[in-house]
Design a protein around this motif. Structure first.
Motif, PDB file in Angstrom:
ATOM      1  N   ARG A 177       5.809  -4.673   9.464  1.00 47.15           N
ATOM      2  CA  ARG A 177       5.628  -3.694   7.879  1.00 47.15           C
ATOM      3  C   ARG A 177       7.011  -3.087   7.939  1.00 47.15           C
ATOM      4  N   TRP A 178       6.820  -2.671   6.982  1.00 45.07           N
ATOM      5  CA  TRP A 178       8.022  -2.504   5.912  1.00 45.07           C
ATOM      6  C   TRP A 178       7.677  -0.475   5.533  1.00 45.07           C
ATOM      7  N   PHE A 179       7.776   0.292   6.598  1.00 46.58           N
ATOM      8  CA  PHE A 179       7.241   1.543   5.663  1.00 46.58           C
ATOM      9  C   PHE A 179       8.712   2.362   4.571  1.00 46.58           C
ATOM     10  N   GLY A 180       7.015   3.023   3.281  1.00 47.92           N
ATOM     11  CA  GLY A 180       7.446   2.772   2.645  1.00 47.92           C
ATOM     12  C   GLY A 180       7.616   4.701   2.198  1.00 47.92           C
ATOM     13  N   GLY A 181       7.875   5.641   3.281  1.00 46.26           N
ATOM     14  CA  GLY A 181       7.933   7.130   3.116  1.00 46.26           C
ATOM     15  C   GLY A 181       6.645   7.474   3.082  1.00 46.26           C
TER      16      GLY A 181
ATOM     17  N   VAL B 218       0.361  -0.334  -0.282  1.00 41.94           N
ATOM     18  CA  VAL B 218       0.251   0.022  -0.207  1.00 41.94           C
ATOM     19  C   VAL B 218       1.083   1.171   0.514  1.00 41.94           C
ATOM     20  N   LYS B 219       1.169   1.770  -1.261  1.00 40.19           N
ATOM     21  CA  LYS B 219       1.705   3.282  -1.607  1.00 40.19           C
ATOM     22  C   LYS B 219       2.898   3.108  -1.139  1.00 40.19           C
ATOM     23  N   ARG B 220       3.553   1.560  -1.197  1.00 40.77           N
ATOM     24  CA  ARG B 220       5.261   2.254  -1.366  1.00 40.77           C
ATOM     25  C   ARG B 220       5.824   0.370   0.580  1.00 40.77           C
ATOM     26  N   SER B 221       4.352   0.983   1.422  1.00 39.47           N
ATOM     27  CA  SER B 221       5.164  -0.169   2.259  1.00 39.47           C
ATOM     28  C   SER B 221       3.979  -1.186   1.848  1.00 39.47           C
ATOM     29  N   ARG B 222       5.158  -2.354   2.686  1.00 40.78           N
ATOM     30  CA  ARG B 222       4.784  -3.399   2.134  1.00 40.78           C
ATOM     31  C   ARG B 222       4.058  -4.088   3.931  1.00 40.78           C
TER      32      ARG B 222
ATOM     33  N   ASP C 175      14.234  -6.000  10.524  1.00 37.73           N
ATOM     34  CA  ASP C 175      14.370  -4.838   9.726  1.00 37.73           C
ATOM     35  C   ASP C 175      13.433  -4.246  10.198  1.00 37.73           C
ATOM     36  N   ALA C 176      12.524  -4.358   9.650  1.00 37.47           N
ATOM     37  CA  ALA C 176      11.331  -3.872  10.037  1.00 37.47           C
ATOM     38  C   ALA C 176      10.621  -3.358  11.041  1.00 37.47           C
ATOM     39  N   ARG C 177       9.731  -2.060  10.582  1.00 33.22           N
ATOM     40  CA  ARG C 177       9.434  -1.080  11.748  1.00 33.22           C
ATOM     41  C   ARG C 177       8.693  -1.155  12.458  1.00 33.22           C
ATOM     42  N   HIS C 178       7.775  -2.150  11.769  1.00 36.39           N
ATOM     43  CA  HIS C 178       6.553  -2.680  12.939  1.00 36.39           C
ATOM     44  C   HIS C 178       6.167  -4.602  13.243  1.00 36.39           C
ATOM     45  N   HIS C 179       6.347  -4.430  13.911  1.00 39.80           N
ATOM     46  CA  HIS C 179       5.173  -5.773  13.750  1.00 39.80           C
ATOM     47  C   HIS C 179       3.927  -5.925  15.242  1.00 39.80           C
TER      48      HIS C 179
END
Length: 215
Positions: free
Chosen positions: A104-108, A22-26, A53-57
């Motif tokens: 979640r990996w934040f896409g900016g 979603v909007k470059r967030s994985r 390495d992900a920002r959120h779990h």
């Protein structure tokens, strides 16, 4: 008066994974069966350790045949935007003994409250839809003691009853001991069968109930 224990509930047969962007967030959702809070937390840590390495779990789990234990965690996302919608999906599908982790990996690009709620809910929905589900049914445990003369015939009759299984047989010096797992609404049939085929001589005692996958 306490509520009676449910006789069946829905859970996962095995773990499953789904991914969306979603909007470059994985967003990657891992779901798995979990029979206890310890098992659920162990699964969360397993997923976390594999993607540090992900920002959120973010997590959610529902436990117990009646779904009485429910937990969720936003893991740094704005309050109510991750764990709660994840939990809503599990409850809405009627699942229990299940844990979900969305990594979640934040896409900016900021998604906003509504965007996060949709993304986390959609990730869990996708994982559940890819999973194989199973219905667990309650079985009462009965121990039947009968003499050797009547034992084989009784064992055959009990195996013929629907939703009743002879799970083990002990051949003792003076009698046979049959271990029977029966659905609650079949217990009376087991009692009647034992009484009629042993002329009332068969002895029945109760053990600990258990849960089995419905066939």
């Amino acid at each position: 008066m306490p509520l009676s224990q449910p006789r069946r509930y829905l859970t996962l047969a095995s773990p499953a994974t789904a991914e969306l962007e979603v909007k470059r967030s994985r967003f990657v959702c891992d779901v798995a069966p979990a029979g206890s809070e310890e098992a659920a937390r162990a699964f969360v840590e397993q997923v976390r350790s594999g993607s540090r390495d992900a920002r959120h779990h973010c997590t959610a789990f529902v436990l117990g045949p009646d779904g009485a234990t429910q937990r969720s965690n936003d893991d740094g996302e704005p309050s109510g935007t991750a764990g709660a919608p994840m939990l809503d999906v599990l409850r809405g599908r009627g699942l229990s003994d299940v844990v979900a982790v969305v990594t979640r990996w934040f896409g900016g690009t900021l998604l906003g409250t509504g965007g996060l709620i949709r993304a986390y809910g959609d990730a869990v929905t996708a994982a559940v839809e890819s999973a194989r589900l199973v219905t667990m049914e309650l079985r009462e445990s009965l121990v039947v003691e009968v003499d050797h003369a009547a034992g084989p015939r009784l064992e055959h009759a009990l195996r013929a009853l629907p939703s009743a299984d002879v799970v083990d047989v002990d051949y003792l010096a003076r009698h046979m001991r049959l271990h029977v797992a029966a659905a609650p609404d079949v217990v009376d049939d087991v009692v009647h069968t034992v009484a009629s085929l042993t002329s009332g001589a068969g002895r029945i005692s109760s053990g600990e109930p258990s849960w089995v996958a419905a066939t």
